[in-house]
Design a protein around this motif. Structure first.
Motif, PDB file in Angstrom:
ATOM      1  N   GLU A  89      62.035  33.767  14.012  1.00 19.83           N
ATOM      2  CA  GLU A  89      61.446  33.518  15.341  1.00 19.83           C
ATOM      3  C   GLU A  89      61.753  32.124  15.872  1.00 19.83           C
ATOM      4  O   GLU A  89      61.414  31.802  17.011  1.00 19.83           O
ATOM      5  CB  GLU A  89      59.928  33.758  15.316  1.00 19.83           C
ATOM      6  N   ASP A  90      62.397  31.279  15.065  1.00 21.86           N
ATOM      7  CA  ASP A  90      62.856  29.981  15.563  1.00 21.86           C
ATOM      8  C   ASP A  90      64.191  30.102  16.298  1.00 21.86           C
ATOM      9  O   ASP A  90      64.680  29.125  16.867  1.00 21.86           O
ATOM     10  CB  ASP A  90      63.018  28.992  14.406  1.00 21.86           C
ATOM     11  N   THR A  91      64.792  31.279  16.273  1.00 22.91           N
ATOM     12  CA  THR A  91      66.062  31.493  16.961  1.00 22.91           C
ATOM     13  C   THR A  91      65.912  31.253  18.456  1.00 22.91           C
ATOM     14  O   THR A  91      65.055  31.850  19.115  1.00 22.91           O
ATOM     15  CB  THR A  91      66.564  32.924  16.714  1.00 22.91           C
ATOM     16  N   ALA A  92      66.741  30.354  18.984  1.00 26.81           N
ATOM     17  CA  ALA A  92      66.655  29.981  20.394  1.00 26.81           C
ATOM     18  C   ALA A  92      67.752  28.969  20.699  1.00 26.81           C
ATOM     19  O   ALA A  92      68.403  28.447  19.786  1.00 26.81           O
ATOM     20  CB  ALA A  92      65.289  29.373  20.713  1.00 26.81           C
ATOM     21  N   VAL A  93      67.917  28.691  21.974  1.00 28.96           N
ATOM     22  CA  VAL A  93      68.690  27.525  22.396  1.00 28.96           C
ATOM     23  C   VAL A  93      67.716  26.354  22.457  1.00 28.96           C
ATOM     24  O   VAL A  93      66.652  26.462  23.075  1.00 28.96           O
ATOM     25  CB  VAL A  93      69.355  27.748  23.758  1.00 28.96           C
ATOM     26  N   TYR A  94      68.078  25.270  21.794  1.00 33.19           N
ATOM     27  CA  TYR A  94      67.223  24.089  21.730  1.00 33.19           C
ATOM     28  C   TYR A  94      67.760  23.027  22.675  1.00 33.19           C
ATOM     29  O   TYR A  94      68.964  22.700  22.659  1.00 33.19           O
ATOM     30  CB  TYR A  94      67.165  23.562  20.300  1.00 33.19           C
ATOM     31  N   TYR A  95      66.852  22.485  23.475  1.00 36.40           N
ATOM     32  CA  TYR A  95      67.194  21.471  24.467  1.00 36.40           C
ATOM     33  C   TYR A  95      66.445  20.179  24.177  1.00 36.40           C
ATOM     34  O   TYR A  95      65.255  20.221  23.842  1.00 36.40           O
ATOM     35  CB  TYR A  95      66.800  21.933  25.865  1.00 36.40           C
ATOM     36  N   CYS A  96      67.122  19.060  24.333  1.00 42.56           N
ATOM     37  CA  CYS A  96      66.387  17.802  24.325  1.00 42.56           C
ATOM     38  C   CYS A  96      66.217  17.333  25.768  1.00 42.56           C
ATOM     39  O   CYS A  96      66.982  17.733  26.661  1.00 42.56           O
ATOM     40  CB  CYS A  96      67.057  16.738  23.473  1.00 42.56           C
ATOM     41  N   ALA A  97      65.218  16.508  25.973  1.00 40.70           N
ATOM     42  CA  ALA A  97      64.876  16.054  27.310  1.00 40.70           C
ATOM     43  C   ALA A  97      64.338  14.632  27.249  1.00 40.70           C
ATOM     44  O   ALA A  97      63.735  14.235  26.241  1.00 40.70           O
ATOM     45  CB  ALA A  97      63.837  16.985  27.933  1.00 40.70           C
ATOM     46  N   ALA A  98      64.538  13.900  28.348  1.00 37.53           N
ATOM     47  CA  ALA A  98      64.065  12.522  28.456  1.00 37.53           C
ATOM     48  C   ALA A  98      63.166  12.388  29.660  1.00 37.53           C
ATOM     49  O   ALA A  98      63.474  12.919  30.746  1.00 37.53           O
ATOM     50  CB  ALA A  98      65.248  11.567  28.570  1.00 37.53           C
ATOM     51  N   GLY A  99      62.055  11.668  29.475  1.00 36.84           N
ATOM     52  CA  GLY A  99      61.127  11.460  30.569  1.00 36.84           C
ATOM     53  C   GLY A  99      60.425  10.123  30.427  1.00 36.84           C
ATOM     54  O   GLY A  99      60.724   9.349  29.514  1.00 36.84           O
ATOM     55  N   TYR A 100      59.436   9.894  31.284  1.00 37.34           N
ATOM     56  CA  TYR A 100      58.775   8.598  31.275  1.00 37.34           C
ATOM     57  C   TYR A 100      57.529   8.575  30.414  1.00 37.34           C
ATOM     58  O   TYR A 100      56.783   7.608  30.410  1.00 37.34           O
ATOM     59  CB  TYR A 100      58.497   8.155  32.708  1.00 37.34           C
ATOM     60  N   GLY A 101      57.304   9.622  29.691  1.00 33.54           N
ATOM     61  CA  GLY A 101      56.188   9.676  28.754  1.00 33.54           C
ATOM     62  C   GLY A 101      56.472  10.741  27.732  1.00 33.54           C
ATOM     63  O   GLY A 101      57.513  11.387  27.774  1.00 33.54           O
ATOM     64  N   ALA A 102      55.571  10.922  26.801  1.00 32.32           N
ATOM     65  CA  ALA A 102      55.697  11.969  25.791  1.00 32.32           C
ATOM     66  C   ALA A 102      54.697  13.059  26.142  1.00 32.32           C
ATOM     67  O   ALA A 102      53.497  12.879  26.012  1.00 32.32           O
ATOM     68  CB  ALA A 102      55.423  11.409  24.413  1.00 32.32           C
TER      69      ALA A 102
END
Length: 122
Positions: A89-102
Motif C-alpha cells: 500500500e506504499d506503492t505510489a508516486v512520491y513528490y517532494c515539496a518546498a514551502g514556508y513552513g512545515a
C-alpha cells in the motif's frame, strides 16, 4: 524559484527499504519547510511527512509513522525520506515539496518536484 528533483524510487519487495532523495536548487534551501507527499493510481495526493527549516520539528502521516523518517541536510540542499518495512500500500508516486513552513496540507507548498515512482510487491 526553487527546483526540486526526486530520486531513489524503484521496485522493492514488501518488508524492504528505500531511501528517497530530493535535491533542491535555486533560492536558499534552508529557508524552506520541506514535505513528502504521495499519490497512488486513482487516489488523491496524500501527505507523508514534513520537516521544518531547522530539522527541529517533523510530522508524519499515521500510515507511515514508525516506518518512515524524514531528514534534511541543508549543506547539501537535500531532503531525504528513509522508508523501512515497506508495504504494497506504499506503492505510489512520491513528490517532494518546498514551502514556508512545515505543514501536512499541500496548499502550504509553493514548489513541487516531478515525482519518483515507488512500487512495493507482495
Amino acid at each position: 524559484q526553487v527546483q526540486l528533483v526526486e530520486s531513489g524510487g524503484g521496485l522493492m519487495q514488501a518488508g524492504g527499504s528505500l531511501r528517497l532523495s530530493c535535491a533542491a536548487s535555486g533560492r536558499t534551501f534552508s529557508g524552506y519547510g520541506m514535505g513528502w507527499f504521495r499519490q497512488a493510481p486513482g487516489k488523491e495526493r496524500e501527505f507523508v511527512a514534513t520537516i521544518n527549516q531547522s530539522s527541529g520539528r517533523t510530522l508524519y502521516a499515521d500510515s507511515v509513522k514508525g516506518r518512515f523518517t524524514i531528514s534534511r541536510d541543508n549543506a547539501k540542499n537535500t531532503v531525504y525520506l528513509q522508508m523501512n518495512s515497506l508495504k504494497p500500500e506504499d506503492t505510489a508516486v512520491y513528490y517532494c515539496a518546498a514551502g514556508y513552513g512545515a505543514t501536512m496540507f499541500h496548499i502550504g507548498y509553493n514548489y513541487w518536484g516531478q515525482g519518483t515512482q515507488v512500487t512495493v510487491s507482495s
